[in-house]
Write a protein that holds these residues in place. Structure first.
Motif, PDB file in Angstrom:
ATOM      1  N   GLU A   1       0.836  -1.202   0.000  1.00 25.23           N
ATOM      2  CA  GLU A   1       0.000   0.000   0.000  1.00 25.23           C
ATOM      3  C   GLU A   1       0.870   1.252   0.000  1.00 25.23           C
ATOM      4  O   GLU A   1       0.578   2.220  -0.695  1.00 25.23           O
ATOM      5  N   MET A   2       1.957   1.236   0.770  1.00 29.87           N
ATOM      6  CA  MET A   2       2.860   2.373   0.802  1.00 29.87           C
ATOM      7  C   MET A   2       3.463   2.626  -0.581  1.00 29.87           C
ATOM      8  O   MET A   2       3.527   3.773  -1.043  1.00 29.87           O
ATOM      9  N   LEU A   3       3.889   1.563  -1.255  1.00 28.39           N
ATOM     10  CA  LEU A   3       4.460   1.707  -2.598  1.00 28.39           C
ATOM     11  C   LEU A   3       3.453   2.338  -3.554  1.00 28.39           C
ATOM     12  O   LEU A   3       3.793   3.229  -4.339  1.00 28.39           O
ATOM     13  N   LEU A   4       2.222   1.878  -3.472  1.00 29.57           N
ATOM     14  CA  LEU A   4       1.179   2.379  -4.369  1.00 29.57           C
ATOM     15  C   LEU A   4       0.851   3.837  -4.072  1.00 29.57           C
ATOM     16  O   LEU A   4       0.755   4.671  -4.981  1.00 29.57           O
ATOM     17  N   ARG A   5       0.666   4.159  -2.779  1.00 36.01           N
ATOM     18  CA  ARG A   5       0.312   5.537  -2.400  1.00 36.01           C
ATOM     19  C   ARG A   5       1.436   6.509  -2.743  1.00 36.01           C
ATOM     20  O   ARG A   5       1.179   7.621  -3.221  1.00 36.01           O
ATOM     21  N   LEU A   6       2.676   6.103  -2.499  1.00 36.21           N
ATOM     22  CA  LEU A   6       3.809   6.973  -2.821  1.00 36.21           C
ATOM     23  C   LEU A   6       3.855   7.270  -4.317  1.00 36.21           C
ATOM     24  O   LEU A   6       4.110   8.406  -4.732  1.00 36.21           O
ATOM     25  N   PHE A   7       3.611   6.251  -5.113  1.00 36.64           N
ATOM     26  CA  PHE A   7       3.623   6.448  -6.575  1.00 36.64           C
ATOM     27  C   PHE A   7       2.569   7.460  -6.982  1.00 36.64           C
ATOM     28  O   PHE A   7       2.838   8.362  -7.790  1.00 36.64           O
ATOM     29  N   TYR A   8       1.367   7.351  -6.415  1.00 39.80           N
ATOM     30  CA  TYR A   8       0.279   8.245  -6.819  1.00 39.80           C
ATOM     31  C   TYR A   8       0.440   9.658  -6.258  1.00 39.80           C
ATOM     32  O   TYR A   8      -0.122  10.607  -6.816  1.00 39.80           O
ATOM     33  N   VAL A   9       1.194   9.820  -5.184  1.00 43.65           N
ATOM     34  CA  VAL A   9       1.458  11.165  -4.664  1.00 43.65           C
ATOM     35  C   VAL A   9       2.150  12.018  -5.726  1.00 43.65           C
ATOM     36  O   VAL A   9       1.863  13.205  -5.886  1.00 43.65           O
ATOM     37  N   TYR A  10       3.058  11.378  -6.481  1.00 41.70           N
ATOM     38  CA  TYR A  10       3.873  12.132  -7.436  1.00 41.70           C
ATOM     39  C   TYR A  10       3.475  11.938  -8.900  1.00 41.70           C
ATOM     40  O   TYR A  10       3.888  12.735  -9.751  1.00 41.70           O
ATOM     41  N   GLU A  11       2.666  10.921  -9.200  1.00 44.97           N
ATOM     42  CA  GLU A  11       2.426  10.557 -10.594  1.00 44.97           C
ATOM     43  C   GLU A  11       1.883  11.711 -11.430  1.00 44.97           C
ATOM     44  O   GLU A  11       2.353  11.969 -12.537  1.00 44.97           O
ATOM     45  N   LYS A  12       0.903  12.414 -10.923  1.00 48.20           N
ATOM     46  CA  LYS A  12       0.252  13.468 -11.712  1.00 48.20           C
ATOM     47  C   LYS A  12       0.484  14.867 -11.126  1.00 48.20           C
ATOM     48  O   LYS A  12      -0.344  15.756 -11.290  1.00 48.20           O
ATOM     49  N   SER A  13       1.608  15.038 -10.455  1.00 48.18           N
ATOM     50  CA  SER A  13       1.905  16.332  -9.854  1.00 48.18           C
ATOM     51  C   SER A  13       3.326  16.772 -10.201  1.00 48.18           C
ATOM     52  O   SER A  13       4.277  16.442  -9.479  1.00 48.18           O
ATOM     53  N   PRO A  14       3.500  17.505 -11.299  1.00 52.03           N
ATOM     54  CA  PRO A  14       4.826  18.026 -11.640  1.00 52.03           C
ATOM     55  C   PRO A  14       5.414  18.876 -10.521  1.00 52.03           C
ATOM     56  O   PRO A  14       6.633  18.875 -10.320  1.00 52.03           O
ATOM     57  N   LYS A  15       4.544  19.602  -9.797  1.00 49.29           N
ATOM     58  CA  LYS A  15       5.022  20.467  -8.715  1.00 49.29           C
ATOM     59  C   LYS A  15       5.680  19.636  -7.615  1.00 49.29           C
ATOM     60  O   LYS A  15       6.803  19.932  -7.180  1.00 49.29           O
ATOM     61  N   LYS A  16       4.993  18.586  -7.171  1.00 54.38           N
ATOM     62  CA  LYS A  16       5.567  17.730  -6.125  1.00 54.38           C
ATOM     63  C   LYS A  16       6.826  17.025  -6.627  1.00 54.38           C
ATOM     64  O   LYS A  16       7.814  16.888  -5.889  1.00 54.38           O
ATOM     65  N   SER A  17       6.800  16.597  -7.878  1.00 52.37           N
ATOM     66  CA  SER A  17       7.966  15.916  -8.450  1.00 52.37           C
ATOM     67  C   SER A  17       9.180  16.849  -8.483  1.00 52.37           C
ATOM     68  O   SER A  17      10.300  16.439  -8.165  1.00 52.37           O
ATOM     69  N   HIS A  18       8.947  18.106  -8.866  1.00 52.63           N
ATOM     70  CA  HIS A  18      10.031  19.084  -8.917  1.00 52.63           C
ATOM     71  C   HIS A  18      10.561  19.367  -7.514  1.00 52.63           C
ATOM     72  O   HIS A  18      11.785  19.465  -7.310  1.00 52.63           O
ATOM     73  N   GLU A  19       9.661  19.481  -6.545  1.00 51.23           N
ATOM     74  CA  GLU A  19      10.079  19.719  -5.161  1.00 51.23           C
ATOM     75  C   GLU A  19      10.926  18.561  -4.634  1.00 51.23           C
ATOM     76  O   GLU A  19      11.934  18.774  -3.958  1.00 51.23           O
ATOM     77  N   LEU A  20      10.512  17.336  -4.949  1.00 49.15           N
ATOM     78  CA  LEU A  20      11.270  16.170  -4.496  1.00 49.15           C
ATOM     79  C   LEU A  20      12.657  16.146  -5.123  1.00 49.15           C
ATOM     80  O   LEU A  20      13.654  15.852  -4.441  1.00 49.15           O
ATOM     81  N   THR A  21      12.738  16.481  -6.407  1.00 48.51           N
ATOM     82  CA  THR A  21      14.033  16.526  -7.091  1.00 48.51           C
ATOM     83  C   THR A  21      14.962  17.526  -6.416  1.00 48.51           C
ATOM     84  O   THR A  21      16.157  17.252  -6.210  1.00 48.51           O
ATOM     85  N   ASN A  22      14.433  18.682  -6.049  1.00 48.99           N
ATOM     86  CA  ASN A  22      15.252  19.690  -5.373  1.00 48.99           C
ATOM     87  C   ASN A  22      15.717  19.199  -4.009  1.00 48.99           C
ATOM     88  O   ASN A  22      16.862  19.464  -3.598  1.00 48.99           O
ATOM     89  N   ILE A  23      14.847  18.490  -3.296  1.00 51.92           N
ATOM     90  CA  ILE A  23      15.216  17.965  -1.977  1.00 51.92           C
ATOM     91  C   ILE A  23      16.360  16.961  -2.106  1.00 51.92           C
ATOM     92  O   ILE A  23      17.338  17.003  -1.351  1.00 51.92           O
ATOM     93  N   VAL A  24      16.245  16.037  -3.083  1.00 54.88           N
ATOM     94  CA  VAL A  24      17.305  15.044  -3.273  1.00 54.88           C
ATOM     95  C   VAL A  24      18.613  15.729  -3.647  1.00 54.88           C
ATOM     96  O   VAL A  24      19.687  15.371  -3.140  1.00 54.88           O
TER      97      VAL A  24
END
Length: 212
Positions: free
Chosen positions: A47-70
């Motif tokens: 469930e964690m794997l699935l939810r994590l994937f969907y948190v970022y799948e359709k959100s360029p903003k969240k994906s960009h924020e995560l990239t900056n954090i890494v």
């Protein structure tokens, strides 16, 4: 195709009586693994794997924020090579997809938790979405989730080796036997050790001790 009188199976067996007919071994192994991994911990990890994937799948903003954090954390921590985002854990190659998703979470877990913590305080998100993220964060920060990921990465390794070899283009009987023996050897090496002694589990538990 499998009709007993006029299907492809029947026609081939008539023309080539020495031919052995079997359902796809790779697919049968996928189904066997699905049936075997039914524990409550595996369900929670999936469930964690699935939810994590969907948190970022359709959100360029969240994906960009995560990239900056890494990128920022690279100044302090060394991350394995590869992408930043969680990957899909379900697919036609269930074992391979699941194992790849588990490994990505292990490699980027600190960055994911750091970002999720920030998202729970992000007032641009709906209150109900922030509340959901807080619930996920509380559950996923438990040490058993990370240790569970490590355990299943190791447990799925022998089956993954065999599954990939059986689905490879141009596979022949010799290479299939060789890969089967490699998978058996990998499975034997796991069965001879307690799960806490598996290499990925030991690595993760060591990191948790350092942090704790």
């Amino acid at each position: 195709n499998v009709g007993i009188h006029t299907g492809l199976k029947a026609q081939m067996q008539q023309a080539l009586p020495w031919l052995y007919w079997s359902w796809c071994y790779a697919h049968r192994m996928e189904l066997a693994c699905k049936n075997a991994f039914t524990s409550s911990l595996f369900t929670s990890v999936s469930e964690m794997l699935l939810r994590l994937f969907y948190v970022y799948e359709k959100s360029p903003k969240k994906s960009h924020e995560l990239t900056n954090i890494v990128d920022d954390l690279r100044c302090v921590f060394e991350f394995p090579k590869g992408g930043y985002l969680p990957v899909r854990s379900h697919g036609t190659r269930w074992i391979t997809h699941k194992r790849k998703a588990l490994q990505r979470v292990l490699d980027r877990f600190g960055a994911y938790i750091h970002h999720l913590s920030a998202l729970t305080e992000d007032t641009s998100l709906k209150p109900c979405d922030r509340q959901c993220l807080k619930g996920y964060l509380k559950k996923w920060k438990q040490p058993k989730m990370l240790i569970g990921c490590a355990m299943y990465v190791e447990a799925l390794k022998p089956a993954s080796l065999l599954s990939l070899s059986l689905q490879k283009e141009g596979a022949d009987i010799v290479s299939s036997i060789e890969n089967t023996l490699k998978s058996v050897k990998a499975l034997k090496s796991l069965s001879e050790l307690a799960p806490v002694e598996w290499s990925t589990v030991k690595l993760v538990m060591g990191r948790l001790k350092d942090v704790g």
